[in-house]
Design a protein around this motif. Structure first.
Motif, PDB file in Angstrom:
ATOM      1  N   ILE A  48      27.142 -15.784  54.661  1.00 19.24           N
ATOM      2  CA  ILE A  48      27.900 -15.030  55.677  1.00 19.24           C
ATOM      3  C   ILE A  48      27.366 -13.601  55.852  1.00 19.24           C
ATOM      4  CG2 ILE A  48      30.000 -16.412  55.456  1.00 19.24           C
ATOM      5  CD1 ILE A  48      31.176 -14.282  53.661  1.00 19.24           C
ATOM      6  N   GLY A  49      26.256 -13.291  55.210  1.00 17.52           N
ATOM      7  CA  GLY A  49      25.589 -12.004  55.460  1.00 17.52           C
ATOM      8  C   GLY A  49      26.076 -10.851  54.613  1.00 17.52           C
ATOM      9  N   PHE A  50      26.763 -11.135  53.496  1.00 18.68           N
ATOM     10  CA  PHE A  50      27.309 -10.059  52.656  1.00 18.68           C
ATOM     11  C   PHE A  50      26.521  -9.875  51.351  1.00 18.68           C
ATOM     12  CE2 PHE A  50      31.339  -8.525  54.433  1.00 18.68           C
ATOM     13  CZ  PHE A  50      31.456  -9.376  55.531  1.00 18.68           C
ATOM     14  N   GLU A  51      25.342 -10.444  51.288  1.00 20.12           N
ATOM     15  CA  GLU A  51      24.579 -10.354  50.039  1.00 20.12           C
ATOM     16  C   GLU A  51      24.314  -8.881  49.702  1.00 20.12           C
ATOM     17  OE1 GLU A  51      20.719 -12.150  50.123  1.00 20.12           O
ATOM     18  OE2 GLU A  51      20.912 -12.825  48.054  1.00 20.12           O
ATOM     19  N   GLY A  52      24.580  -8.509  48.472  1.00 22.13           N
ATOM     20  CA  GLY A  52      24.387  -7.125  48.040  1.00 22.13           C
ATOM     21  C   GLY A  52      25.589  -6.247  48.300  1.00 22.13           C
ATOM     22  N   PHE A  53      26.595  -6.793  48.974  1.00 22.49           N
ATOM     23  CA  PHE A  53      27.770  -5.990  49.314  1.00 22.49           C
ATOM     24  C   PHE A  53      29.064  -6.560  48.773  1.00 22.49           C
ATOM     25  CE2 PHE A  53      24.699  -4.663  52.313  1.00 22.49           C
ATOM     26  CZ  PHE A  53      24.887  -3.307  52.336  1.00 22.49           C
ATOM     27  N   MET A  54      28.957  -7.539  47.913  1.00 24.30           N
ATOM     28  CA  MET A  54      30.178  -8.274  47.616  1.00 24.30           C
ATOM     29  C   MET A  54      30.102  -8.905  46.238  1.00 24.30           C
ATOM     30  SD  MET A  54      32.901  -9.395  49.296  1.00 24.30           S
ATOM     31  CE  MET A  54      34.142 -10.478  48.626  1.00 24.30           C
ATOM     32  N   GLN A  55      31.167  -8.773  45.479  1.00 28.69           N
ATOM     33  CA  GLN A  55      31.291  -9.503  44.214  1.00 28.69           C
ATOM     34  C   GLN A  55      31.970 -10.835  44.538  1.00 28.69           C
ATOM     35  OE1 GLN A  55      30.390  -8.332  41.089  1.00 28.69           O
ATOM     36  NE2 GLN A  55      29.491  -6.555  42.102  1.00 28.69           N
ATOM     37  N   PRO A  56      31.653 -11.910  43.804  1.00 27.47           N
ATOM     38  CA  PRO A  56      32.346 -13.181  44.060  1.00 27.47           C
ATOM     39  C   PRO A  56      33.858 -13.063  43.846  1.00 27.47           C
ATOM     40  CG  PRO A  56      30.412 -13.528  42.700  1.00 27.47           C
ATOM     41  CD  PRO A  56      30.607 -12.050  42.796  1.00 27.47           C
ATOM     42  N   VAL A  57      34.609 -13.801  44.632  1.00 29.63           N
ATOM     43  CA  VAL A  57      36.073 -13.814  44.509  1.00 29.63           C
ATOM     44  C   VAL A  57      36.522 -15.265  44.429  1.00 29.63           C
ATOM     45  CG1 VAL A  57      38.258 -13.251  45.634  1.00 29.63           C
ATOM     46  CG2 VAL A  57      36.344 -11.671  45.815  1.00 29.63           C
ATOM     47  N   SER A  58      37.230 -15.585  43.388  1.00 26.76           N
ATOM     48  CA  SER A  58      37.675 -16.967  43.205  1.00 26.76           C
ATOM     49  C   SER A  58      39.116 -16.970  42.712  1.00 26.76           C
ATOM     50  CB  SER A  58      36.747 -17.637  42.175  1.00 26.76           C
ATOM     51  OG  SER A  58      37.238 -18.892  41.857  1.00 26.76           O
ATOM     52  N   THR A  59      40.016 -17.506  43.518  1.00 27.34           N
ATOM     53  CA  THR A  59      41.446 -17.435  43.179  1.00 27.34           C
ATOM     54  C   THR A  59      41.963 -18.783  42.676  1.00 27.34           C
ATOM     55  OG1 THR A  59      41.931 -17.957  45.470  1.00 27.34           O
ATOM     56  CG2 THR A  59      41.998 -15.640  44.853  1.00 27.34           C
ATOM     57  N   SER A  60      43.173 -18.738  42.141  1.00 22.15           N
ATOM     58  CA  SER A  60      43.839 -19.970  41.713  1.00 22.15           C
ATOM     59  C   SER A  60      45.339 -19.729  41.772  1.00 22.15           C
ATOM     60  CB  SER A  60      43.419 -20.313  40.283  1.00 22.15           C
ATOM     61  OG  SER A  60      43.921 -19.323  39.405  1.00 22.15           O
ATOM     62  N   CYS A  61      46.098 -20.763  41.459  1.00 18.67           N
ATOM     63  CA  CYS A  61      47.565 -20.623  41.470  1.00 18.67           C
ATOM     64  C   CYS A  61      47.994 -19.519  40.504  1.00 18.67           C
ATOM     65  CB  CYS A  61      48.190 -21.960  41.077  1.00 18.67           C
ATOM     66  SG  CYS A  61      49.942 -21.866  40.719  1.00 18.67           S
TER      67      CYS A  61
END
Lengths: 333, 449
Positions: free
Chosen positions: B375-388
């Motif tokens: 999506i073009g955010f390389e270098g600008f974003m940390q991974p985000v992974s959610t759960s319940c």
């Protein structure tokens, strides 16, 4: 007699509160002097805004709620125009803008409301406040803008041989104090020595009597609102250079309310002395009283300087309902 | 009626009609089959200098998606701005006005950019079945999705931020144990936002033996003389700044005026943008602040925004401001909401999503490195992974320093210590659940999961 005694008691209590940190050893002499100076210099800035309130109230009996918005509008005008011209030229242009604004307010707001209840005029100035706030941000923008007076912000140490660690003062605070003092002297000369100034005082004393001897009320109102605009300009430039010009400086005007309550709505010396008392009172309270209050009432922080200014003003009102230098009302019954 | 009068009436009527048409034309048109994003912004008022770039990034991203991709998987994205002025009452008013727009789908998600408004909406959102995303602000305890089903403090909370700052100054001292006897002052906005980090800092203060000095600053933060006089008297080893808007630049100016070294000052991620340092001029050099999710700068997504939005004269702000700290944060905040819609579409089909469906998407976000690149955010974003159980999805941050012209990342990324934070989160969430009679969800069996 009883009033004088109560006033003496109030001053004694305030004086005791003022020197308590020194006597109890809560503060060293150097730091205490620093807080005192900080309060006095903040007080001078509050006085600058309060002067605008007093000028208009004195001449027209209108409590101009829009004074804070005028401070913002004037400062925004100077800051944005100074991007394209020298600062002195921007300030002159801003004076012209404030005179035009005064003219427009007189024509569109005050003149149609002549002889209306004072509360109607107060509400009208509330409307003017919101208009100027919004109009100013629409025309000039709502970002932070700079006014560079060329004064360094780095602190200066003085009296190092007298106090341990010296006393720290800022050149911009000193410049603001000098500007305020100069403005007060100029206003005093204007009111005492010029024909227009005397006419303004005549209108302040009695509207109808002034009109009956040919003083044009509408022209006087334009003059007094223009003067308040110039005072707002000076306050705006001083505050803007210190904080950056943006919306919040209009809210600094709220600091001037306890000042005029305390000093009296019709007194220029009252605005000055009231400003100094409020400035010193709130800084002393925040630095020395707030930590005690936090421990005593288990508050998680809690800045007290904003509301303490009003407590101080209300204490004075209990003893002197007209304020320190306000006109005494004697009504025939 | 005389002719002149008729002409005047006609002219006034024509003007009024034109004005109404102009206003209507400036509003995005919403029709069935669109994905509607309410935008609670503040472009005026005391916090406008910070609200403006955030709002610009927030809506520019949607404009770019529509122009480049035709929306989200073919569904046109629409938005409507509502000015809150950072005031809680106006924020709630905006929420009430916009929550039911675009029927039958309603509002996709609310992002108030205000901890006060987030607090106020937290009780309303479950009834209205719409999620509240507070990326980097809001209630820290709402990370606990078992209690806060409709809240998503994506990317990090104030407790993460406070924890990271303590870790960083501990590292500077040569270890957390070296903080014993040191003094840290928290200069904070006297509001729910400013008070949020206090429990975590108090916990860390007990653990490591440093003195915590709490110095509140009243709204809007232009009067800080007394605060900085106390700092001059107490001489703390570090100052943590928890400000917003003009409070930040005023704090830096007062630090200059009292001679406190800017190198010892650390702002939270809401105290580390260009509007916070530029007004202080050279005095801001050396000042530090946290940055999370997206640092300043430009990448592929910015190129697309410039090409599809600004080149066509449809940019919300100034071209040169694209890529600033708060612009990027607004853009990333919108991107995460869009990714939640895409995630929900992967389960429910490529059509407009309802609030409940987007909630599922938010709770199952998986923005990994591959997605970030795509999506073009390389270098600008940390991974985000959610759960319940974890509605935050990330808990990292870096330290950046201002060199007088630009921000530079100087340390990190750090991860907050979840062993310390989790018990505080659980206790606070349990207290909320008890007070509000919210039965905690069982993540293993919850049907909506």
């Amino acid at each position: 007699m009883k009033k004088n005694r109560n006033l003496m008691i109030l001053f004694a209590v305030l004086l005791a509160g003022l020197i308590a940190p020194l006597v109890t050893g809560a503060s060293g002499a150097g730091f205490w002097v620093e807080v005192l100076l900080g309060g006095l210099m903040a007080g001078v800035l509050y006085s600058l805004v309060a002067l605008g309130f007093v000028l208009i109230f004195k001449a027209s009996g209108v409590f101009n709620f829009a004074q804070g918005a005028m401070v913002l509008f004037a400062a925004l005008s100077v800051a944005r125009m100074a991007e394209k011209m020298p600062l002195w030229a921007a300030m002159l242009m801003a004076v012209a803008i404030m005179v035009v604004l005064a003219f427009v307010i007189e024509r569109l707001v005050l003149r149609p409301l002549v002889n209306q209840d004072p509360v109607v005029l107060l509400m009208a100035t509330l409307g003017v406040t919101y208009f100027i706030d919004g109009f100013g941000q629409t025309v000039w923008g709502s970002d932070i803008y700079e006014i560079d007076l060329g004064i360094a912000r780095e602190p200066v140490m003085i009296l190092q041989s007298v106090f341990d660690g010296g006393i720290l003062i800022n050149k911009d605070d000193v410049a603001a104090t000098a500007a305020a003092a100069l403005l007060v002297i100029l206003l005093a000369l204007f009111f005492q020595k010029t024909k227009t100034g005397r006419a303004l005082r005549a209108v302040a004393d009695d509207h109808l009597a002034a009109q009956s001897i040919g003083i044009p009320l509408n022209r006087i109102w334009v003059i007094v609102w223009s003067l308040a605009g110039v005072v707002a300009l000076v306050a705006g430039v001083v505050w803007g250079a210190k904080l950056g010009v943006q919306f919040s400086i209009s809210q600094v005007a709220l600091k001037a309310l306890p000042v005029v309550i305390l000093g009296g709505f019709t007194s220029i010396p009252g605005a000055i002395i009231g400003g100094l008392i409020i400035g010193v009172g709130e800084k002393m309270a925040e630095v020395f009283l707030a930590p005690i209050a936090v421990k005593a009432f288990d508050l998680a922080g809690g800045g007290i300087e904003n509301w303490f200014a009003y407590v101080l003003a209300l204490l004075f009102l209990l003893v002197l309902p007209e304020g320190l230098f306000g006109e005494k009302h004697i009504d025939r019954v | 009626m005389k002719l002149a009068e008729k002409v005047r009436v006609l002219a006034v009527s024509a003007g009024a009609v034109t004005a109404v048409m102009a206003v209507m034309a400036s509003q995005p048109v919403m029709a069935a089959g669109e994905q509607f994003f309410p935008a609670l912004v503040y472009r005026t008022g005391p916090y406008a200098p910070n609200g403006l770039p955030f709002a610009n990034g927030f809506v520019d991203y949607l404009k770019m998606l529509n122009a480049r991709d035709g929306g989200i998987n073919g569904v046109k994205a629409t938005f409507e701005e509502c000015e809150t002025g950072y005031a809680t009452d106006r924020g709630v008013e905006c929420y009430e006005r916009l929550k039911g727009k675009n029927p039958p789908y309603g509002a996709t998600v609310f992002q108030p950019l205000s901890t006060g408004i987030t607090f106020a909406l937290t009780d309303k959102a479950p009834k209205d079945k719409v999620s509240i995303v507070s990326a980097g602000y809001g209630r820290a305890d709402s990370v606990d999705g078992k209690v806060f089903k409709w809240n998503f403090p994506l990317g990090g909370t104030y407790w993460d931020a406070a924890d990271i700052l303590v870790q960083h100054v501990g590292k500077l001292q040569g270890g957390l144990d070296k903080l014993k006897g040191k003094k840290i002052a928290l200069v904070y906005h006297d509001s729910p936002y400013g008070k949020e980090p206090i429990p975590l800092l108090q916990e860390r203060s007990k653990m490591h033996g440093f003195d915590l000095l709490l110095l509140p600053v009243t709204h809007p933060g232009v009067e800080q003389k007394a605060t900085w006089l106390q700092i001059r008297q107490q001489r703390p080893d570090y100052v943590f700044l928890w400000g917003w808007g003009v409070m930040n630049s005023t704090a830096i100016k007062e630090a200059v005026a009292t001679g406190y070294p800017r190198e010892k000052m650390y702002g939270v991620w809401w105290s580390g943008a260009e509007p916070d340092v530029i007004p202080a001029g050279d005095g801001a050099k050396g000042y530090n602040a946290l940055v999370f999710l997206a640092p300043p700068g430009q990448g592929q997504v910015h190129k697309d925004i410039l090409k599809y939005v600004y080149d066509k004269g449809q940019g919300s702000g100034k071209r040169e401001d694209v890529g600033e700290v708060l612009y990027n944060r607004g853009m990333v905040s919108m991107m995460m909401a869009v990714e939640a819609v895409k995630r929900a579409q992967s389960k429910y089909g490529k059509k407009p999503m309802t609030g409940a469906q987007v909630r599922w998407g938010l709770e199952n976000l998986a923005i990994d490195a591959a997605t970030i690149k795509k999506i073009g955010f390389e270098g600008f974003m940390q991974p985000v992974s959610t759960s319940c159980a974890d509605h935050g999805g990330a808990n990292s941050g870096s330290v950046q320093a201002w060199d007088g012209k630009k921000w530079h990342v100087t340390a990190g990324p750090y991860h907050s210590d979840l062993q310390i934070i989790r018990p505080i989160i659980r206790a606070s969430a349990a207290k909320y659940a008890g007070e509000k009679h919210v039965p905690p969800r069982d993540c293993a069996t919850d049907a909506s999961n």
